[in-house]
Design a protein around this motif. Structure first.
Motif, PDB file in Angstrom:
ATOM      1  N   MET A  63      24.826  10.250 -40.732  1.00 31.02           N
ATOM      2  CA  MET A  63      24.385  11.318 -39.829  1.00 31.02           C
ATOM      3  C   MET A  63      23.430  10.778 -38.756  1.00 31.02           C
ATOM      4  SD  MET A  63      22.087  14.612 -40.500  1.00 31.02           S
ATOM      5  CE  MET A  63      21.729  15.718 -39.157  1.00 31.02           C
ATOM      6  N   LEU A  64      22.504   9.950 -39.177  1.00 31.97           N
ATOM      7  CA  LEU A  64      21.511   9.441 -38.220  1.00 31.97           C
ATOM      8  C   LEU A  64      22.168   8.616 -37.110  1.00 31.97           C
ATOM      9  CD1 LEU A  64      18.647   8.387 -40.667  1.00 31.97           C
ATOM     10  CD2 LEU A  64      18.672  10.353 -39.142  1.00 31.97           C
ATOM     11  N   THR A  65      23.243   7.925 -37.430  1.00 36.81           N
ATOM     12  CA  THR A  65      23.902   7.071 -36.430  1.00 36.81           C
ATOM     13  C   THR A  65      25.202   7.708 -35.913  1.00 36.81           C
ATOM     14  OG1 THR A  65      25.041   5.857 -38.193  1.00 36.81           O
ATOM     15  CG2 THR A  65      22.969   4.934 -37.420  1.00 36.81           C
ATOM     16  N   SER A  66      25.236   9.045 -35.915  1.00 35.24           N
ATOM     17  CA  SER A  66      26.481   9.732 -35.541  1.00 35.24           C
ATOM     18  C   SER A  66      26.604  10.014 -34.039  1.00 35.24           C
ATOM     19  CB  SER A  66      26.582  11.052 -36.303  1.00 35.24           C
ATOM     20  OG  SER A  66      25.476  11.876 -35.972  1.00 35.24           O
ATOM     21  N   SER A  67      25.591   9.664 -33.263  1.00 32.28           N
ATOM     22  CA  SER A  67      25.656   9.922 -31.822  1.00 32.28           C
ATOM     23  C   SER A  67      26.813   9.156 -31.185  1.00 32.28           C
ATOM     24  CB  SER A  67      24.338   9.492 -31.176  1.00 32.28           C
ATOM     25  OG  SER A  67      24.473   9.442 -29.790  1.00 32.28           O
ATOM     26  N   GLU A  83      28.708   8.199 -27.361  1.00 36.29           N
ATOM     27  CA  GLU A  83      28.554   8.195 -25.903  1.00 36.29           C
ATOM     28  C   GLU A  83      29.504   9.203 -25.262  1.00 36.29           C
ATOM     29  OE1 GLU A  83      28.139   4.352 -23.567  1.00 36.29           O
ATOM     30  OE2 GLU A  83      30.119   5.020 -22.974  1.00 36.29           O
ATOM     31  N   LEU A 114      27.786  14.601 -24.912  1.00 34.57           N
ATOM     32  CA  LEU A 114      27.005  15.673 -24.301  1.00 34.57           C
ATOM     33  C   LEU A 114      27.643  16.167 -23.021  1.00 34.57           C
ATOM     34  CD1 LEU A 114      23.398  14.377 -24.835  1.00 34.57           C
ATOM     35  CD2 LEU A 114      24.552  16.204 -26.037  1.00 34.57           C
ATOM     36  N   ILE A 163      27.445  19.021 -32.081  1.00 33.73           N
ATOM     37  CA  ILE A 163      26.135  18.402 -31.950  1.00 33.73           C
ATOM     38  C   ILE A 163      25.148  18.942 -32.974  1.00 33.73           C
ATOM     39  CG2 ILE A 163      24.121  18.280 -30.426  1.00 33.73           C
ATOM     40  CD1 ILE A 163      26.024  17.827 -28.193  1.00 33.73           C
ATOM     41  N   ARG A 223      26.642  16.040 -36.597  1.00 35.20           N
ATOM     42  CA  ARG A 223      26.234  14.959 -35.712  1.00 35.20           C
ATOM     43  C   ARG A 223      24.902  15.260 -35.054  1.00 35.20           C
ATOM     44  NH1 ARG A 223      31.570  12.614 -32.673  1.00 35.20           N
ATOM     45  NH2 ARG A 223      32.515  11.770 -34.535  1.00 35.20           N
ATOM     46  N   VAL A 224      24.186  14.195 -34.728  1.00 32.85           N
ATOM     47  CA  VAL A 224      22.906  14.365 -34.050  1.00 32.85           C
ATOM     48  C   VAL A 224      22.891  13.454 -32.827  1.00 32.85           C
ATOM     49  CG1 VAL A 224      21.802  12.714 -35.640  1.00 32.85           C
ATOM     50  CG2 VAL A 224      20.408  14.288 -34.339  1.00 32.85           C
ATOM     51  N   SER A 225      22.576  14.036 -31.695  1.00 32.59           N
ATOM     52  CA  SER A 225      22.625  13.285 -30.429  1.00 32.59           C
ATOM     53  C   SER A 225      21.318  13.461 -29.673  1.00 32.59           C
ATOM     54  CB  SER A 225      23.774  13.799 -29.560  1.00 32.59           C
ATOM     55  OG  SER A 225      24.985  13.717 -30.252  1.00 32.59           O
ATOM     56  N   LEU A 226      21.181  12.708 -28.600  1.00 32.01           N
ATOM     57  CA  LEU A 226      20.009  12.861 -27.728  1.00 32.01           C
ATOM     58  C   LEU A 226      20.033  14.263 -27.120  1.00 32.01           C
ATOM     59  CD1 LEU A 226      20.099   9.418 -25.876  1.00 32.01           C
ATOM     60  CD2 LEU A 226      18.798  10.022 -27.915  1.00 32.01           C
ATOM     61  N   ARG A 271      19.634  17.186 -24.412  1.00 32.01           N
ATOM     62  CA  ARG A 271      19.803  17.310 -22.958  1.00 32.01           C
ATOM     63  C   ARG A 271      18.860  18.405 -22.445  1.00 32.01           C
ATOM     64  NH1 ARG A 271      24.969  18.085 -19.187  1.00 32.01           N
ATOM     65  NH2 ARG A 271      26.217  17.412 -20.928  1.00 32.01           N
ATOM     66  N   ALA A 313      25.817   8.197 -19.099  1.00 35.15           N
ATOM     67  CA  ALA A 313      25.572   7.848 -20.501  1.00 35.15           C
ATOM     68  C   ALA A 313      24.259   7.090 -20.610  1.00 35.15           C
ATOM     69  CB  ALA A 313      26.707   6.995 -21.047  1.00 35.15           C
ATOM     70  N   GLU A 318      21.948  10.677 -20.274  1.00 36.57           N
ATOM     71  CA  GLU A 318      22.475  11.467 -21.393  1.00 36.57           C
ATOM     72  C   GLU A 318      21.515  12.589 -21.792  1.00 36.57           C
ATOM     73  OE1 GLU A 318      24.806   8.761 -23.801  1.00 36.57           O
ATOM     74  OE2 GLU A 318      24.247   9.924 -25.566  1.00 36.57           O
ATOM     75  N   SER A 325      21.159   2.497 -33.589  1.00 35.99           N
ATOM     76  CA  SER A 325      21.670   3.668 -32.855  1.00 35.99           C
ATOM     77  C   SER A 325      21.271   4.989 -33.506  1.00 35.99           C
ATOM     78  CB  SER A 325      23.191   3.586 -32.758  1.00 35.99           C
ATOM     79  OG  SER A 325      23.772   3.743 -34.030  1.00 35.99           O
ATOM     80  N   ALA A 326      20.336   4.940 -34.451  1.00 41.22           N
ATOM     81  CA  ALA A 326      19.921   6.180 -35.117  1.00 41.22           C
ATOM     82  C   ALA A 326      19.154   7.087 -34.157  1.00 41.22           C
ATOM     83  CB  ALA A 326      19.045   5.844 -36.319  1.00 41.22           C
ATOM     84  N   VAL A 327      19.420   8.384 -34.276  1.00 41.17           N
ATOM     85  CA  VAL A 327      18.697   9.392 -33.490  1.00 41.17           C
ATOM     86  C   VAL A 327      17.872  10.232 -34.454  1.00 41.17           C
ATOM     87  CG1 VAL A 327      18.955  11.431 -32.020  1.00 41.17           C
ATOM     88  CG2 VAL A 327      20.468   9.473 -31.712  1.00 41.17           C
ATOM     89  N   HIS A 328      16.636  10.489 -34.089  1.00 39.81           N
ATOM     90  CA  HIS A 328      15.751  11.279 -34.946  1.00 39.81           C
ATOM     91  C   HIS A 328      16.291  12.711 -35.036  1.00 39.81           C
ATOM     92  CE1 HIS A 328      12.183  13.089 -36.673  1.00 39.81           C
ATOM     93  NE2 HIS A 328      11.622  11.893 -36.776  1.00 39.81           N
ATOM     94  N   PRO A 329      16.514  13.235 -36.236  1.00 37.63           N
ATOM     95  CA  PRO A 329      17.144  14.553 -36.348  1.00 37.63           C
ATOM     96  C   PRO A 329      16.269  15.696 -35.833  1.00 37.63           C
ATOM     97  CG  PRO A 329      16.493  13.724 -38.505  1.00 37.63           C
ATOM     98  CD  PRO A 329      16.271  12.614 -37.546  1.00 37.63           C
ATOM     99  N   TYR A 388      13.264  15.172 -33.505  1.00 39.63           N
ATOM    100  CA  TYR A 388      12.792  14.913 -32.133  1.00 39.63           C
ATOM    101  C   TYR A 388      13.911  14.483 -31.194  1.00 39.63           C
ATOM    102  CZ  TYR A 388       8.438  14.880 -34.774  1.00 39.63           C
ATOM    103  OH  TYR A 388       7.413  15.204 -35.612  1.00 39.63           O
ATOM    104  N   TYR A 392      14.623   6.706 -32.305  1.00 41.73           N
ATOM    105  CA  TYR A 392      13.325   6.346 -32.903  1.00 41.73           C
ATOM    106  C   TYR A 392      13.285   4.926 -33.456  1.00 41.73           C
ATOM    107  CZ  TYR A 392      15.304   7.287 -37.575  1.00 41.73           C
ATOM    108  OH  TYR A 392      16.060   7.254 -38.719  1.00 41.73           O
TER     109      TYR A 392
END
Lengths: 53, 468
Positions: free
Chosen positions: A35-39, A41, A44, B13, B17-20, B22, B84, B232, B332-336, B338, B342
């Motif tokens: 989940m943490l690395t599910s982003s 490109e 969005l 999203i 899944r967790v993304s940056l 927007r 991106a 992004e 490539s981890a995204v903070h769930p 914030y 991170y």
């Protein structure tokens, strides 16, 4: 005053660094790696916009 | 030929899944770009006066301004299409190829991390200079700058760039206040340009001095291309990125001209070329304690804004490398909560601290400038390939830059002149960095690329390029 400010800077740095390490540990042990690395490109962009060319 | 393509994709999203996030608008893009750059008006550009005199500093202000206007126009067109995280890295990946993309990402990470280090050192040295207390060192201030800003970046991009907007605006306004406080329309009252810059001393080393001054002329605008790293995280990339970048460039051209005019009219070129604080010194020379303190605070704020933006950009470039498996995907981890990269922020934090404690300001900024100019050289080639492979009308562009290919040619030629100028001053560093990028490219080609999922890395819904 400046020497005191210097010590305060060290203190703030240590506290915030420790907080980030704690939060990092908490997040990594709470959520799965998948989940943490599910982003992905470009995702969005696709969410809210339809491309017409 | 215009192709009609419609893509309507769905993503989850907020599900698995967790993304940056927007959340940014054009003002944040402006704050990111100008925030990174503005410190160059408070220190750095003035060393060009040491290389070629006060007039050389003005000539490079305009000519390097042309270089960066080309950068901003080219960047705006490509980024409004390749929206991106990773900015120029994502552009290189889609337009040139993976090896170029890997190198560009390293240029970005080096340029921004070394600039962050330089900002932190500058901030620490400025406080120590102001305090004048025996035994006080800059280390604690450097640590606090890097850690507090990393924490801010860790906690979310919106607050990070809101803070950057406010402190950048204060620093910018301080330059405007200084400019109008010295009666710029009247020579002789405070300003003495006609006495300090004369036909006899305007170009003390002739035109070779002007060429040598290019190396430090870069400081006027270094980092404006960092706006693309927010691609992004802006709500409307096709609108916000060109708008924020071009507005930032206009802002900087005005600031650079005002800075040169005030400083060259208050200080002889021999002093202007060696001081670390040209604007703060200008504030002191007006005799007004209010202006002196305002410019001291503005110097600190400009350094903070620059370091803040650099952490943001370096982390996103590193994050993008991990997401495409050019580096371990762990990055490539995204903070769930914030929604920030991170792990990349935390990974780069001790590296910045280590360089800040062991490197000096000249070394750090030279590495940053070298990486930046390598990146600009790539951009001139990139836009030629972009227009050739996907001509106007073949894909949607948020912005189309005018006079193509003139900006690309101007950019390439000015980059060559700047490389020559850097070679004159820092030839060994230039050769060392070239060797480093060559060796790391070999490592990527022969070892790392086998871990990359080749089909997954090209994410843009574009038609096939012409000729393929």
């Amino acid at each position: 005053m400046w020497i005191g400010l210097s010590y305060a800077c060290w203190g703030i740095s240590v506290v915030l660094a420790l907080w980030m390490l704690y939060d990092w540990f908490k997040v990594d042990t709470t959520y799965s790696e998948a989940m943490l690395t599910s982003s992905r490109e470009g995702e969005l962009e696709a969410v809210s916009e339809k491309h017409r060319i | 030929m215009t192709a009609a393509v419609e893509t309507a994709q769905t993503t989850t999203i907020h599900g698995d899944r967790v993304s940056l996030l927007r959340v940014l608008g054009p003002a944040h893009v402006w704050a990111l770009g100008v925030g990174i750059v503005l410190v160059g008006e408070f220190t750095g550009w003035n060393f060009s006066a040491d290389k070629g005199g006060a007039l050389a500093a003005l000539i490079v202000c305009w000519i390097v301004g042309l270089l960066y206007t080309s950068v901003a126009m080219i960047d705006s067109e490509v980024t409004s299409t390749v929206a991106a995280a990773g900015g120029q890295y994502a552009q290189a990946k889609h337009i040139v190829g993976p090896l170029m993309a890997f190198n560009v990402a390293l240029f970005l990470v080096f340029a921004y991390t070394m600039l962050e280090v330089s900002d932190a050192i500058l901030l620490g040295d400025t406080i120590v200079a102001k305090a004048g207390v025996e035994g006080l060192t800059h280390n604690s201030f450097i640590a606090a700058t890097i850690v507090v800003l990393a924490w801010l970046n860790y906690r979310g991009v919106l607050m990070t760039l809101n803070v950057n907007f406010v402190i950048t605006a204060i620093a910018y306004v301080s330059i405007v206040i200084l400019f109008f406080s010295v009666s710029p329309w009247t020579q002789g009252a405070v300003l003495k340009l006609n006495e300090l810059v004369t036909p006899g001393n305007a170009l003390p080393y002739g035109w070779i001095g002007v060429i040598a001054a290019f190396q430090f002329g870069i400081w006027y605008y270094l980092g404006i291309e960092g706006t693309t790293q927010a691609a992004e995280e802006v709500r409307s990339p096709a609108r916000s990125l060109p708008y924020g970048t071009m507005a930032g460039m206009i802002t900087l051209l005005i600031a650079a001209a005002m800075t040169w005019y005030v400083c060259a009219s208050l200080m002889p070129w021999e002093y202007l070329g060696i001081t670390y604080y040209p604007l703060w010194d200008a504030g002191k020379l007006t005799g007004s304690p209010l202006l002196e303190n305002l410019l001291f605070i503005a110097t600190l704020l400009a350094a903070l804004a620059s370091a803040n933006g650099c952490i943001n950009d370096a982390a996103r470039a590193w994050f993008s490398l991990g997401r495409d498996r050019y580096l371990p995907s762990w990055f490539s981890a995204v903070h769930p909560k914030y929604r920030t990269p991170y792990r990349s922020i935390l990974f780069l934090l001790p590296i910045a601290l280590a360089f800040a404690f062991i490197a000096d300001l000249n070394q750090a900024i030279t590495f940053s400038i070298l990486s930046g100019v390598l990146q600009y050289t790539f951009m001139s080639i990139n836009i030629m390939m972009f227009r050739k492979k996907w001509p106007l009308g073949s894909i949607r562009r948020g912005y189309t830059h005018p006079f193509h290919p003139l900006p690309a040619i101007v950019l390439f030629c000015l980059c060559m002149v700047t490389f020559f100028a850097i070679f004159l001053g820092f030839g060994s560093q230039l050769i060392a960095m070239t060797v480093f990028y060559f060796l790391i490219s070999l490592w990527f080609h022969f070892y790392r690329y086998k871990f990359v999922r080749r089909g997954d890395q090209f994410s843009m819904p574009w038609p096939k390029p012409q000729g393929y």
